[in-house]
Design an enzyme around this catalytic site. Structure first.
Site, PDB file in Angstrom:
ATOM      1  N   HIS A 182       0.029 -15.279  27.038  1.00 46.21           N
ATOM      2  CA  HIS A 182      -1.648 -15.086  26.808  1.00 46.21           C
ATOM      3  C   HIS A 182      -2.298 -16.549  28.055  1.00 46.21           C
ATOM      4  CE1 HIS A 182      -4.868 -14.974  24.304  1.00 46.21           C
ATOM      5  NE2 HIS A 182      -4.645 -13.354  23.852  1.00 46.21           N
ATOM      6  N   GLN A 212       2.197 -13.594  18.371  1.00 45.43           N
ATOM      7  CA  GLN A 212       2.990 -12.879  17.698  1.00 45.43           C
ATOM      8  C   GLN A 212       4.019 -12.814  16.855  1.00 45.43           C
ATOM      9  OE1 GLN A 212       0.891 -10.057  18.280  1.00 45.43           O
ATOM     10  NE2 GLN A 212      -0.611 -10.973  19.640  1.00 45.43           N
ATOM     11  N   CYS A 240      -5.582  -9.726  27.285  1.00 47.71           N
ATOM     12  CA  CYS A 240      -5.623 -11.120  28.133  1.00 47.71           C
ATOM     13  C   CYS A 240      -4.534 -11.943  28.323  1.00 47.71           C
ATOM     14  CB  CYS A 240      -5.666 -11.744  27.020  1.00 47.71           C
ATOM     15  SG  CYS A 240      -7.611 -11.626  25.613  1.00 47.71           S
TER      16      CYS A 240
HETATM   17  C1  LIG Z   1       0.546 -14.405  22.123  1.00 46.54           C
HETATM   18  C2  LIG Z   1      -0.400 -14.895  21.923  1.00 46.54           C
HETATM   19  N1  LIG Z   1      -1.333 -16.152  21.989  1.00 46.54           N
HETATM   20  C3  LIG Z   1      -2.342 -16.301  22.040  1.00 46.54           C
HETATM   21  C4  LIG Z   1      -3.250 -16.196  21.701  1.00 46.54           C
HETATM   22  C5  LIG Z   1      -4.772 -16.322  20.814  1.00 46.54           C
HETATM   23  O1  LIG Z   1      -4.671 -16.045  19.426  1.00 46.54           O
HETATM   24  P1  LIG Z   1      -6.440 -16.780  19.181  1.00 46.54           P
HETATM   25  O2  LIG Z   1      -7.508 -16.095  20.312  1.00 46.54           O
HETATM   26  O3  LIG Z   1      -5.751 -16.369  17.134  1.00 46.54           O
HETATM   27  O4  LIG Z   1      -6.629 -18.369  19.513  1.00 46.54           O
HETATM   28  C6  LIG Z   1      -3.128 -14.470  20.598  1.00 46.54           C
HETATM   29  C7  LIG Z   1      -3.561 -13.637  20.024  1.00 46.54           C
HETATM   30  O5  LIG Z   1      -5.119 -12.637  21.200  1.00 46.54           O
HETATM   31  C8  LIG Z   1      -1.866 -13.735  21.819  1.00 46.54           C
HETATM   32  O6  LIG Z   1      -1.200 -13.028  21.255  1.00 46.54           O
END
Ligand SMILES: Cc1ncc(COP(=O)(O)O)c(C=O)c1O
Lengths: 151, 419
Positions: free
Chosen positions: B136, B216, B377
Site C-alpha cells: 500500500h 488487512q 492506493c
Molecule cells: C495494507 C494497508 N496498509 C495501510 C493502509 C493505510 O491505513 P490507514 O489509512 O488506516 O492509515 C491500508 C488501508 O487503506 C491498507 O490496506
C-alpha cells in the site's frame, strides 16, 4: 436515479466509438489530464491557428463518463474560437456541478446536456470535467512546433 | 463445508450465526438508492457494531476528561479506560508487555513513526530497506522520503502472476547493507496472505528487523506477534469495526527504547527545562499530546467484540464467502480476477471486459452494492498486472451468501448496460 439515466445510449455510444480519438499531425498544443482517484488519464492534442481551433483530438484511458465527455467535447469545440470554447468550459462545469439548469437557463451546450445527470453523482463530476479542464490547460500550454512530441 | 448449507441459513456447529451478527450493525439495515445496502468495501473501512457505538457514547456521556494529567476522578477514570484499551490491544496481538503497544492515528502513522524513530535515527547512506511489490502507498512513500533524505536504497520483492511474492528473490535481496524489511501481511489490492512466518525467519537469519503492515490482516486472521517474532506490527482501528483516528503500533521494547521520539509535546516527557528535556518511558515517549481518547477506548471495545466472535470463526466464514464468490464470478464472461494466490483473505479484485472500474462502481452503487473502484492506493500493483484500476469487493464476517449473489447479479447488470 436509474444508472441507465446516466449511461444513456449516446454516452455509451461515444464510449464505444469515441470521436476524434488519436493524434492529429498538425497539433501545436498538448495537455495531459489526470484524475489520481480513479486513474483516468487523457492527453489532448490541439491545432490552434490564431484564436481558432482548427483541429482537436484526444487519447488515453478513462471511464465511460470521461471518454464520452471528451469525445463530445472535441466535436463541439472544433471550429470554435478559444473564447467560445472557454464559455463552453464554464457552462459545462456549471451544468455538472448543478449550478446551471440546462432546462430553464440559456446555454450553448447542445447535446452535451446528456451529461447533466452527472450532477447527481458527486463522485463522478471529476470524470466528466477532466477533458474540459485539460482543454483549458491546453489553451495555456506552450506552443509546440513538432508533432512528434512524446507523452 | 457446503455452500448450500450456508445459504439455507443454518449455522454449522461452531460456525457463525450471521443473522445474529448482522443485527448488531445498525448501518446494515439502511438502504441505498432504494435497495438494501450490500456493503462490500470492508477493506477500505469496516462498519461499527452497536456495542462499540454504545461504548463511545458511554465514554463521552460519563467518563470523559484528559488522560494522564489529573488527580480528579474523571481524569483517572478516562486514564484507566484508555490504558485498559491498550491492554486489550496487547492481548489481541499476543504481545508480552503493554509498554510495547503504542496508540497511533492508524497504520499510516504507525509506519511513519517507525520511519522517523528507527529509519531516520539509524539508517545511513548506502543502507537498504526491503519492501514488496504489493505494498500500500502507506508502506512505500514514507520509505521513499527516507531514501531521498538519507540516500538509502529500496529493494523490492517481486511477485508472480497470481500475486504471490517470490521468496527465492526475497532471500537474494539481503546483504550487509540491509537494515529493515517492511512488508504487508495481507495485500489490500490482491488479498494475498503472505507467508510471513517464513519471511520473518529469513530476516532473522540476516539479523534484520522486520515490520509487518497488518491493516488487512488483524481484522481477519489471528495474529500473535510473539509467535511470529516480528519487530513491528501495525494496524488501523477503523478496519476492525472500531473508530477512525486510532490504530496500534506494536514494537519490541528493546527497539522502541533505542528509537527517537516521533513528535514532541506533552505526555511524552518526564521533565522539561529550556535547556533540556527528559523523554518519558515507552510507550508514552511516542504519544505526544492529547490522544484520540474516545477512539482508543472504542478500539478496545471493538477488539472485545471481534474476539467475542472469534477470529477463527470470522476467518472461516470469510473464507467460505470468498470461495463462493470466486466460483460464482468465474462463470462471468469477460471477468478477470486480479490476485489468485493460494492463500487469500476475502478480497475479490477484478476487471470486467473493457468497462472502467469507476463505471462498475457507479452502476453497482445504484443497486445498493458498495465496492471500491480504483487503484486501492497500490499503484505499483496495478502496473504489475497491467491495469489502470480494478473493482474490488472485500468481505467481512457480517456479509452473507445472498449478498454475494447480489454482487453477481449486479455485475450482470453492469454488462447489460454496456452491452
Ligand atoms: C495494507 C494497508 N496498509 C495501510 C493502509 C493505510 O491505513 P490507514 O489509512 O488506516 O492509515 C491500508 C488501508 O487503506 C491498507 O490496506
Amino acid at each position: 436515479m436509474d444508472p441507465r439515466e446516466l449511461y444513456q445510449e449516446m454516452i455509451l455510444e461515444h464510449n464505444k466509438k469515441p470521436r476524434n480519438f488519436g493524434v492529429i499531425a498538425q497539433a501545436n498544443r498538448h495537455a495531459e489530464g489526470h484524475n489520481p482517484v480513479c486513474g483516468d488519464h487523457i492527453t489532448l492534442h490541439l491545432h490552434l491557428e490564431g484564436e481558432q481551433i482548427q483541429g482537436i483530438s484526444f487519447e488515453g484511458h478513462s471511464c465511460a463518463i470521461c471518454k464520452a465527455s471528451a469525445s463530445m467535447m472535441t466535436g463541439q469545440v472544433k471550429g470554435k474560437t478559444v473564447a467560445e470554447a472557454e464559455t463552453l468550459i464554464q457552462e459545462f462545469r456549471d451544468m455538472v456541478t448543478g449550478k446551471l439548469d440546462t432546462k430553464t437557463q440559456p446555454h450553448h451546450l447542445g447535446r452535451l446536456t446528456v451529461l447533466a445527470g452527472v450532477s447527481e453523482l458527486p463522485s463522478r463530476v471529476k470524470c466528466a470535467v477532466l477533458p474540459w479542464h485539460t482543454l483549458h490547460s491546453a489553451f495555456a500550454a506552450q506552443e509546440t512546433a513538432s508533432t512528434e512530441k512524446e507523452f | 463445508m457446503s455452500n448450500a448449507l450456508h445459504k439455507s441459513g443454518k449455522t454449522l456447529p461452531g460456525g457463525l450465526d450471521v443473522d445474529r451478527v448482522r443485527a448488531d450493525f445498525p448501518i446494515l439495515q439502511r438502504s441505498i438508492h432504494g435497495k438494501p445496502l450490500v456493503y462490500l468495501d470492508n477493506a477500505a473501512s469496516s462498519q461499527m457494531p452497536q456495542p462499540v457505538i454504545d461504548r463511545l457514547v458511554h465514554y463521552q456521556t460519563h467518563e470523559h476528561a484528559n488522560v494522564h494529567r489529573g488527580v480528579h476522578t474523571l481524569s483517572q477514570l478516562a486514564t484507566t479506560e484508555y490504558e485498559n484499551a491498550r491492554h486489550k490491544a496487547m492481548n489481541f496481538l499476543g504481545a508480552a508487555d503493554a509498554r510495547e503497544i503504542i496508540f497511533v492515528r492508524g497504520t499510516t502513522e504507525g509506519i511513519n513513526l517507525v520511519m522517523h524513530g528507527y529509519g531516520r535515527a539509524f539508517l545511513k547512506e548506502g543502507d537498504e530497506i526491503i519492501l514488496s511489490a504489493m505494498e500500500h502507498h502507506a508502506n512505500i512513500v514514507p520509505w521513499q522520503m527516507l531514501r531521498d533524505e538519507k540516500k538509502i536504497a529500496l529493494r523490492i520483492i517481486p511477485m508472480d502472476d497470481t500475486g504471490e511474492l517470490l521468496l527465492d528473490e526475497y532471500e537474494k535481496l539481503f546483504n550487509a547493507r540491509t537494515k529493515l524489511v517492511a512488508i504487508t501481511h495481507v495485500s489490500n489490492a490482491l488479498g494475498t496472505i503472505n507467508p510471513v512466518r517464513e519471511m520473518i525467519a529469513t530476516a532473522r537469519q540476516h539479523g534484520v528487523p522486520i515490520l509487518l503492515d497488518g491493516a488487512q490482516a488483524a481484522p481477519h486472521i489471528p495474529v500473535n506477534v510473539q509467535e511470529l517474532d516480528c519487530d513491528f506490527y501495525v494496524f488501523s482501528g477503523h478496519k476492525l469495526c472500531g473508530p477512525t483516528g486510532v490504530g496500534i503500533l506494536y514494537g519490541k521494547a528493546a527497539l522502541l527504547e533505542k528509537m527517537q521520539p516521533y513528535q514532541g509535546g506533552g505526555d511524552m516527557i518526564l521533565n522539561v527545562t529550556f535547556e533540556r528535556t527528559t523523554y518519558n518511558e515507552i510507550p508514552y515517549k511516542f504519544e505526544a499530546g492529547t490522544p484520540s481518547i474516545a477512539a482508543g477506548i472504542g478500539l478496545g471495545s471493538a477488539i472485545d467484540y471481534i474476539t467475542g466472535i472469534g477470529l477463527e470463526r470470522i476467518a472461516a466464514h470469510e473464507h467460505a464467502l470468498l470461495s463462493y464468490a470466486t466460483d460464482a464470478v468465474r462463470d462471468i464472461k469477460g471477468l478477470r480476477i486480479i490476485g489468485t494466490a493460494r492463500h487469500k483473505a476475502a478480497v475479490l479484485s477484478f476487471t470486467l471486459d473493457d468497462i472502467h472500474p469507476h463505471d462498475i462502481g457507479t452502476i453497482l452503487d445504484h443497486q445498493g452494492i458498495a465496492v471500491r473502484a480504483g487503484h486501492h492506493c497500490a499503484q505499483p500493483v496495478m502496473q504489475r498486472f497491467g491495469v489502470a484500476a480494478t473493482a474490488r469487493a472485500s468481505f467481512a464476517f457480517y456479509n452473507t451468501f445472498e449478498e454475494v449473489d447480489a454482487l453477481v447479479e449486479g455485475i450482470h447488470t453492469v454488462q447489460k448496460v454496456f452491452a
